[in-house]
Scaffold this motif. Structure first.
Motif, short mmCIF file in Angstrom:
data_model
loop_
_atom_site.label_atom_id
_atom_site.label_comp_id
_atom_site.label_asym_id
_atom_site.label_seq_id
_atom_site.Cartn_x
_atom_site.Cartn_y
_atom_site.Cartn_z
N TYR B 35 38.49 45.91 46.44
CA TYR B 35 38.72 45.49 45.06
C TYR B 35 40.19 45.74 44.73
O TYR B 35 40.79 46.69 45.21
N ILE B 45 37.00 41.64 42.77
CA ILE B 45 36.64 41.65 44.19
C ILE B 45 37.63 40.79 44.97
O ILE B 45 38.09 39.74 44.51
N ILE B 55 31.69 38.17 54.34
CA ILE B 55 30.72 37.42 53.55
C ILE B 55 31.27 36.99 52.21
O ILE B 55 30.75 36.07 51.60
N ILE B 56 32.26 37.66 51.70
CA ILE B 56 32.91 37.24 50.45
C ILE B 56 34.41 37.21 50.69
O ILE B 56 34.98 38.16 51.19
N GLU B 58 37.23 35.99 48.14
CA GLU B 58 37.62 35.37 46.88
C GLU B 58 38.98 34.71 47.06
O GLU B 58 39.57 34.78 48.13
#
Lengths: 116, 116
Positions: B35, B45, B55-56, B58
């Motif tokens: 973060y 995030i 998986i993420i 941004e």
């Protein structure tokens, strides 16, 4: 997409008094988790309290309690008998229960000052 | 025993340099996060890994590259640092969302990055 709103940038309370911090969120999901985190000047993020959306009973942890209103999408934090050590930034956070690997989404935070 | 530890706590560097922040968790969590907390304290995030898999991701400049050698470690490498990268970077970890397990994220103490 889910959003979390904390409409009070700053709050203050006298020592030993009670204060309530507001949080609203927007989601189309029915299953999720809500949290309040505290960030004192030390910068450490500390979990204060957790609420599961499927539970109707409001969570309590000692002097900290929440008022969870699922229909209104509201999740306020009440701090009773405020202490000087409660002075910190408080963040409301949302986590979806769908999918498994979901991030926490934070509100902008409320800075709480406690006056002796 | 620190649950989520990240190093260094403070990092001051010049524009254009490359730097890394390391994170380790001993909680047995499957999922780890980075973060970014900006100057207004907003937490956003950047990345999330589950069992070493991204998986993420941004919307983050590709100068930022996370690496997870195993599920207990998640490092963040930043190339060609810019003034706007100055912020506090938090590592966090959590279980997958599953009834019966803690659903909150546990945070490291943060790394304050200052680019001059």
């Amino acid at each position: 997409a889910q959003t979390v709103t904390q409409s009070q940038p700053e709050m203050s309370v006298q020592e030993a008094e009670t204060v309530t911090l507001s949080c609203t969120y927007d989601t189309s999901e029915s299953d999720y988790y809500l949290f309040w985190y505290k960030q004192p000047p030390s910068r450490q993020m500390i979990l204060v309290i957790r609420q599961e959306a499927y539970k109707q009973q409001n969570a309590t942890e000692n002097r900290f309690s929440v008022n969870f209103q699922k229909a209104a999408k509201s999740f306020s934090l009440k701090i009773s008998d405020s202490q000087l050590g409660d002075a910190a930034m408080y963040f409301c956070a949302y986590r979806s229960a769908t999918g498994g690997y979901n991030k926490l989404i934070f509100g902008a935070g409320t800075r709480l000052a406690v006056h002796p | 025993d620190t649950a989520v530890s990240q190093t260094p706590k403070y990092l001051v560097t010049q524009m254009g340099n490359d730097k890394s922040i390391k994170c380790e968790q001993n909680l047995g969590h499957d999922t780890m996060y980075w973060y970014k907390q900006d100057s207004k304290k907003f937490l956003k995030i950047m990345f999330s890994y589950n069992n070493k898999e991204l998986i993420i991701n941004e919307t983050v400049p590709n100068r930022f590259s996370p690496k997870s050698p195993d599920k207990a470690h998640l490092n963040l490498h930043i190339n060609s640092l810019e003034l706007g990268d100055s912020a506090v970077y938090f590592c966090a970890s959590s279980h997958e969302v599953s009834r019966g397990l803690d659903t909150e994220a546990f945070f490291g103490q943060g790394t304050r990055l200052t680019v001059v």
